[in-house]
Structure formats: structure tokens, C-alpha cells
Design a protein around this motif. Sequence first.
Motif: not given
Length: 147
Positions: A5-8, A30-33, A37-47, A66-69
Amino acid sequence: MKYTARRTWPEKSKSWEYLGESESLEEFALAFATDKALEVDTEFVVIEKAGAESEIEFFKVTRTSPYGLVTAAPRVESEGSSTDNATTKDEQSSNDGGDDNYGGVEAIAGAWRGVISNILMFVKAGGAAFLFFLAAIFLAKWLFNAW
């Protein structure tokens, strides 16, 4: 399964930040976020790291405790922002010394400049050796009356 994964957005990561295994794509996201400790509205891609048939999924963080995606569509920049982004990317790559594709056209042009300069160097060295050979023959003929 193995995933990466990485942030976009809002800041785009140039390399894959997170590599690991999980039962599903969503669990890994969810484990990556959580781990980063990603902030709200952060977008990322998982491959999924499964070769040619790998899954690609974009996610967006909706809450942090808790984190919600939610799944998200890939960001496509508009015409106006792409030119602004291109200038900042050029400024950033000139400061960084390059970008992800190792220079693109500039790198190919630099490689060809190197090849041509090496060819010219061999031509110059060969020409100098040939002239030295001719001078040696001339000196042998006229000074020592050889031949």
C-alpha cells in the motif's frame, strides 16, 4: 495473500510504504491505516502482490477512532490543476534530482550524449595515434633515410 500500500492523496508517496500479508484486501487496508496513523480524508491504494492478475483498490479514511474506510475512485486531476501540479512537480524533481521513472526523456538524452561523446573520444584518440604513426614514418624516412 501478500499486499502492498501507499498514500495517493493529499500527499502522494513515491514508493510503496507498507508490505504485508492479510486474509483480505480490506483487512490489509485497515491495518495500513491504523499502523501509519492516517488522518481523515487521506486516500491510499492497496495492491495484491499476485502478479498479472492482482487486485487494485483505492480507499479513503472516513474516521480515525476507530478507523473507518470507504472505497474511493482514483483521483483524476482537472486540466487547470494538472498544469499547476506539473510546475510544482518539475520544481520538486529538480530539487530531488529526479522522479519515479528516473528522468524519462532527459535520461535517454543524457545516455545518448554519453554514447556520442565516447565515440568522439575514440575517434580523436585514433586520429592522434594515426598522426603519430605518420609522423614516425616521415621522421624515419627523412632523418634516417629509411626505405
